[in-house]
Scaffold this motif. Structure first.
Motif, PDB file in Angstrom:
ATOM      1  N   THR A 109      27.674  39.982  29.911  1.00 36.68           N
ATOM      2  CA  THR A 109      28.652  40.075  28.960  1.00 36.68           C
ATOM      3  C   THR A 109      29.884  39.269  29.902  1.00 36.68           C
ATOM      4  OG1 THR A 109      27.998  42.026  27.893  1.00 36.68           O
ATOM      5  CG2 THR A 109      30.498  41.150  27.590  1.00 36.68           C
ATOM      6  N   TRP A 110      30.463  38.243  29.225  1.00 36.77           N
ATOM      7  CA  TRP A 110      31.480  37.362  29.770  1.00 36.77           C
ATOM      8  C   TRP A 110      32.662  37.680  28.929  1.00 36.77           C
ATOM      9  CZ3 TRP A 110      30.673  34.582  34.332  1.00 36.77           C
ATOM     10  CH2 TRP A 110      29.153  34.293  34.688  1.00 36.77           C
ATOM     11  N   THR A 111      33.876  37.327  29.590  1.00 39.20           N
ATOM     12  CA  THR A 111      35.208  37.344  29.085  1.00 39.20           C
ATOM     13  C   THR A 111      36.226  36.285  29.443  1.00 39.20           C
ATOM     14  OG1 THR A 111      37.170  39.044  28.525  1.00 39.20           O
ATOM     15  CG2 THR A 111      35.951  39.404  30.410  1.00 39.20           C
ATOM     16  N   VAL A 112      37.095  36.068  28.481  1.00 42.06           N
ATOM     17  CA  VAL A 112      38.041  35.028  28.934  1.00 42.06           C
ATOM     18  C   VAL A 112      39.414  35.811  28.577  1.00 42.06           C
ATOM     19  CG1 VAL A 112      37.667  33.592  27.099  1.00 42.06           C
ATOM     20  CG2 VAL A 112      39.049  32.650  29.038  1.00 42.06           C
ATOM     21  N   ASP A 113      40.312  35.991  29.607  1.00 42.67           N
ATOM     22  CA  ASP A 113      41.637  36.602  29.055  1.00 42.67           C
ATOM     23  C   ASP A 113      42.769  35.614  29.503  1.00 42.67           C
ATOM     24  OD1 ASP A 113      40.378  39.183  28.522  1.00 42.67           O
ATOM     25  OD2 ASP A 113      40.213  39.406  30.644  1.00 42.67           O
ATOM     26  N   VAL A 114      43.865  35.695  28.829  1.00 39.40           N
ATOM     27  CA  VAL A 114      45.121  34.831  29.083  1.00 39.40           C
ATOM     28  C   VAL A 114      46.180  35.669  29.284  1.00 39.40           C
ATOM     29  CG1 VAL A 114      46.474  32.884  28.157  1.00 39.40           C
ATOM     30  CG2 VAL A 114      43.956  32.995  27.445  1.00 39.40           C
ATOM     31  N   PHE A 115      47.108  35.602  30.243  1.00 40.42           N
ATOM     32  CA  PHE A 115      48.286  36.341  30.396  1.00 40.42           C
ATOM     33  C   PHE A 115      49.447  35.397  30.660  1.00 40.42           C
ATOM     34  CE2 PHE A 115      44.608  38.098  32.475  1.00 40.42           C
ATOM     35  CZ  PHE A 115      44.580  39.534  32.159  1.00 40.42           C
ATOM     36  N   ASP A 116      50.409  35.867  30.034  1.00 41.37           N
ATOM     37  CA  ASP A 116      51.907  34.887  30.193  1.00 41.37           C
ATOM     38  C   ASP A 116      52.455  35.168  31.419  1.00 41.37           C
ATOM     39  OD1 ASP A 116      52.999  37.511  30.067  1.00 41.37           O
ATOM     40  OD2 ASP A 116      54.169  37.426  28.136  1.00 41.37           O
ATOM     41  N   GLY A 117      53.734  34.640  31.673  1.00 43.48           N
ATOM     42  CA  GLY A 117      54.412  34.835  32.693  1.00 43.48           C
ATOM     43  C   GLY A 117      54.694  36.254  33.497  1.00 43.48           C
TER      44      GLY A 117
ATOM     45  N   LEU B 219      55.576  33.555  24.744  1.00 43.28           N
ATOM     46  CA  LEU B 219      56.906  32.987  25.064  1.00 43.28           C
ATOM     47  C   LEU B 219      56.726  31.656  25.591  1.00 43.28           C
ATOM     48  CD1 LEU B 219      59.191  35.815  25.587  1.00 43.28           C
ATOM     49  CD2 LEU B 219      59.108  34.545  23.540  1.00 43.28           C
ATOM     50  N   PRO B 220      57.612  30.681  25.955  1.00 42.83           N
ATOM     51  CA  PRO B 220      57.484  29.638  26.657  1.00 42.83           C
ATOM     52  C   PRO B 220      57.383  30.036  28.294  1.00 42.83           C
ATOM     53  CG  PRO B 220      59.216  29.152  25.043  1.00 42.83           C
ATOM     54  CD  PRO B 220      58.806  30.667  25.186  1.00 42.83           C
ATOM     55  N   GLY B 221      56.515  29.244  29.039  1.00 43.39           N
ATOM     56  CA  GLY B 221      56.343  29.581  30.420  1.00 43.39           C
ATOM     57  C   GLY B 221      54.951  29.001  31.108  1.00 43.39           C
ATOM     58  N   THR B 222      54.551  29.752  31.890  1.00 40.36           N
ATOM     59  CA  THR B 222      53.318  29.348  32.484  1.00 40.36           C
ATOM     60  C   THR B 222      52.167  30.480  32.035  1.00 40.36           C
ATOM     61  OG1 THR B 222      54.425  28.602  34.453  1.00 40.36           O
ATOM     62  CG2 THR B 222      52.180  29.093  34.657  1.00 40.36           C
ATOM     63  N   TYR B 223      50.968  30.113  31.722  1.00 43.62           N
ATOM     64  CA  TYR B 223      50.106  31.062  31.073  1.00 43.62           C
ATOM     65  C   TYR B 223      49.068  31.201  32.279  1.00 43.62           C
ATOM     66  CZ  TYR B 223      52.395  31.881  26.594  1.00 43.62           C
ATOM     67  OH  TYR B 223      53.462  32.003  25.909  1.00 43.62           O
ATOM     68  N   VAL B 224      48.164  32.167  32.556  1.00 42.97           N
ATOM     69  CA  VAL B 224      47.136  32.159  33.614  1.00 42.97           C
ATOM     70  C   VAL B 224      45.727  32.573  32.739  1.00 42.97           C
ATOM     71  CG1 VAL B 224      46.226  33.442  35.402  1.00 42.97           C
ATOM     72  CG2 VAL B 224      48.741  32.738  35.401  1.00 42.97           C
ATOM     73  N   ILE B 225      44.890  32.022  33.061  1.00 41.53           N
ATOM     74  CA  ILE B 225      43.517  32.105  32.374  1.00 41.53           C
ATOM     75  C   ILE B 225      42.711  32.841  33.534  1.00 41.53           C
ATOM     76  CG2 ILE B 225      41.632  31.085  31.278  1.00 41.53           C
ATOM     77  CD1 ILE B 225      43.184  28.550  30.791  1.00 41.53           C
ATOM     78  N   ARG B 226      41.906  33.861  33.079  1.00 44.36           N
ATOM     79  CA  ARG B 226      40.747  34.749  33.966  1.00 44.36           C
ATOM     80  C   ARG B 226      39.580  34.519  33.142  1.00 44.36           C
ATOM     81  NH1 ARG B 226      42.178  40.597  35.375  1.00 44.36           N
ATOM     82  NH2 ARG B 226      41.542  40.912  33.185  1.00 44.36           N
TER      83      ARG B 226
END
Length: 260
Positions: free
Chosen positions: A96-104, A148-155
């Motif tokens: 099982t795999w996952t892709v998560d996105v986080f904001d700043g 919100l605007p800014g830098t998003y991180v993908i894991r």
């Protein structure tokens, strides 16, 4: 007659729906012309590899690695993330795999579409993951988790797999696309500054700071021989003296007077 009319109308509506389905479907993101491919990934939030929308990513990794990328987002944009993990042959079980996105602020963002946490069996040669984010807002209440605007991180990571498959080599292809860009909206507000994670929290001192020679010479020579107050034997001596005083005072209070 009515039954035939209803059947013909339903057939026409079905045909029209089939004809309109490809037009209404959202196209998958495609690489931007001339974009430089990225062949590396970070291993944490602080070392996330920066990418841009439309920039293709292809890296060699191992099953069990946590891969991180970061991309900028502005108000009015809707981003779609697609990732494909290609497996080697001879895996021992499902994973099982996952892709998560986080904001700043490292708040996990919800996905409105896409296979965010798919499970594939041992015979599958690859797994496709996807996540479509909500539209980025120009401002939001402090208690909300709106994007919100800014830098998003993908894991990208694996969350369940057989232990024998841990460490096997895989190929990862990832792409971030902008499916919509409405620009500034009519919201009454604007974020003062983009939410950017602090990747330079401080500096590491690799050497001991030099001692000021002039400050060292200002010490009193009469007290140089005294030990620090934090030393154990000094406090032991003070405790012994207090115990002796307490013993003498107790003897003076409790002793009987002499008879003449």
């Amino acid at each position: 007659m009515r039954t035939a009319l209803f059947r013909s109308t339903a057939a026409l509506l079905a045909a029209g729906g089939v004809a309109l389905l490809p037009t209404a479907a959202v196209a998958a993101p495609t690489p931007s012309p001339g974009a430089t491919p990225v062949n590396r990934a970070g291993t944490s939030f602080l070392t996330a590899t920066p990418i841009t929308a439309g920039q293709p990513v292809r890296v060699d990794a191992s099953i069990g690695d946590h891969l991180y990328w970061s991309f900028p987002a502005t108000a009015g944009q809707v981003h779609e993330i697609t990732a494909t993990v290609t497996f080697p042959k001879g895996r021992s079980g499902a994973s099982t795999w996952t892709v998560d996105v986080f904001d700043g602020l490292r708040r996990r963002q919800a996905c409105t579409a896409g296979a965010q946490t798919p499970t594939v069996d041992a015979k599958a040669s690859n797994v496709v993951l996807g996540c479509t984010l909500r539209e980025v807002r120009p401002w939001a209440e402090p208690w909300s988790a709106d994007p919100l605007p800014g830098t998003y991180v993908i894991r990208l990571s694996v969350i369940d797999l057989p232990e024998p498959d841990l460490g096997a080599p895989v190929d990862v292809d990832l792409l971030v696309g902008t499916t919509a860009d409405r620009g500034a909206s009519a919201d009454d507000g604007e974020l003062a500054a983009p939410l950017v994670p602090n990747t330079k929290a401080g500096t590491v001192l690799n050497a001991v700071p030099p001692v000021d020679a002039e400050a060292d010479d200002e010490g009193d020579p009469l007290t140089d021989w005294l030990p620090d107050l934090g030393s154990r034997w000094v406090w032991t001596g003070i405790g012994g003296a207090l115990a002796a005083v307490a013993g003498v005072f107790g003897f003076a209070v409790t002793r009987r007077p002499r008879r003449r």
